[in-house]
Design an enzyme around this catalytic site. Structure first.
Site, PDB file in Angstrom:
ATOM      1  CG  ASN A  10      -1.976  -1.059   1.180  1.00 33.15           C
ATOM      2  OD1 ASN A  10      -2.809  -1.054   0.283  1.00 33.15           O
ATOM      3  ND2 ASN A  10      -1.952  -1.981   2.123  1.00 33.15           N
ATOM      4  CG  ASP A 105      -0.607  -8.652   1.634  1.00 32.28           C
ATOM      5  OD1 ASP A 105      -1.726  -9.216   1.560  1.00 32.28           O
ATOM      6  OD2 ASP A 105      -0.407  -7.618   2.294  1.00 32.28           O
TER       7      ASP A 105
END
Length: 257
Positions: A10, A105
């Site tokens: 992110n 992830d």
């Protein structure tokens, strides 16, 4: 037959080039870049690198960022492949209610951690902690089944939430203290101990479930902040997602493109 691994989070894009696409391969180069600067990778940090034979990556930042990354990869004549969470891969079974909805992830980090446990020859249940923009605490059985996990805000999100919802808390970042005596230290200590407490609770759950003491592996860009405050023995692994990508690439026997 070099292999290029990409982890797009992110906040940052992390990349690594390995001598081959298999677990334990020699690391040739590594780097990280904030997402706002990735348009310059092909002209700067990636240009001196040897052209890889295969590229495998994971991304949680969205389709727009993926397109920006792929534009930079046009530097090389290779088609990148992107991992999606699956029901099973590289010896790990996905126990999520909807396996495809598990954050990729998390999935890849668990695969990397599972490979570490397998290579040690001491099969034990496993806790995988990723400390970044968000924090995840995931449990894996000794048989290689993802049992479930926790998601909670990272340090930055916790502080922003308190600042936006409570008057008078716009203060500098403090230090972790046993008994904080100022607001800055109280905020930093509260966030840190909240994360440590979540890890401790999941370790208790997995120990009760399995009857064994779990292995705990921690990774992520902010994992080092948690290290001094952990009450359990753990292993800090910088490139856990890359280790998972290497395991997946080896399982897929990725050819040169």
């Amino acid at each position: 037959m070099t292999f290029f691994a990409i982890d797009v989070g992110n906040t940052r894009l992390k990349w690594a080039q390995y001598a081959s696409a298999q677990p334990g391969a020699r690391l040739l180069a590594y780097g990280a870049e904030f997402l706002e600067n990735i348009e310059f990778l092909a002209e700067t940090r990636w240009r001196p690198l040897q052209s890889p034979h295969s590229v495998l990556g994971c991304i949680v930042a969205g389709e727009g960022v993926r397109r920006r990354v792929q534009e930079q990869l046009e530097l090389w004549d290779v088609q990148p492949r992107w991992v999606a969470s699956a029901a099973e891969a590289a010896g790990l079974v996905n126990g999520y209610d909807h396996p495809s909805r598990l954050g990729v992830d998390r999935w890849i980090a668990m695969i990397g951690a599972r490979q570490r446990v397998l290579s040690s020859g001491n099969l034990r249940p496993l806790i995988v902690v990723m400390v970044g923009t968000a924090v995840t605490v995931d449990a894996v059985s000794d048989e290689g089944r993802f049992l479930g996990g926790l998601i909670l805000p990272g340090h930055g999100i916790m502080l922003k939430a308190l600042e936006s919802g409570t008057a008078g808390l716009h203060v500098p970042t403090g230090e972790v203290q046993v008994f904080p005596t100022n607001t800055s230290d109280a905020l930093t200590s509260g966030g840190t101990y909240a994360i440590a407490g979540a890890v401790e609770r999941m370790i208790q759950h997995l120990r009760q479930h399995s009857g064994q003491e779990p292995v705990c592996i921690m990774t992520g860009g902010a994992a080092w902040k948690m290290a001094p405050s952990m009450t359990r023995t753990f292993e800090l692994v910088d490139h856990l997602i890359f280790e998972g990508l290497l395991a997946l690439a080896h399982e897929r026997r990725m050819p040169a493109v």
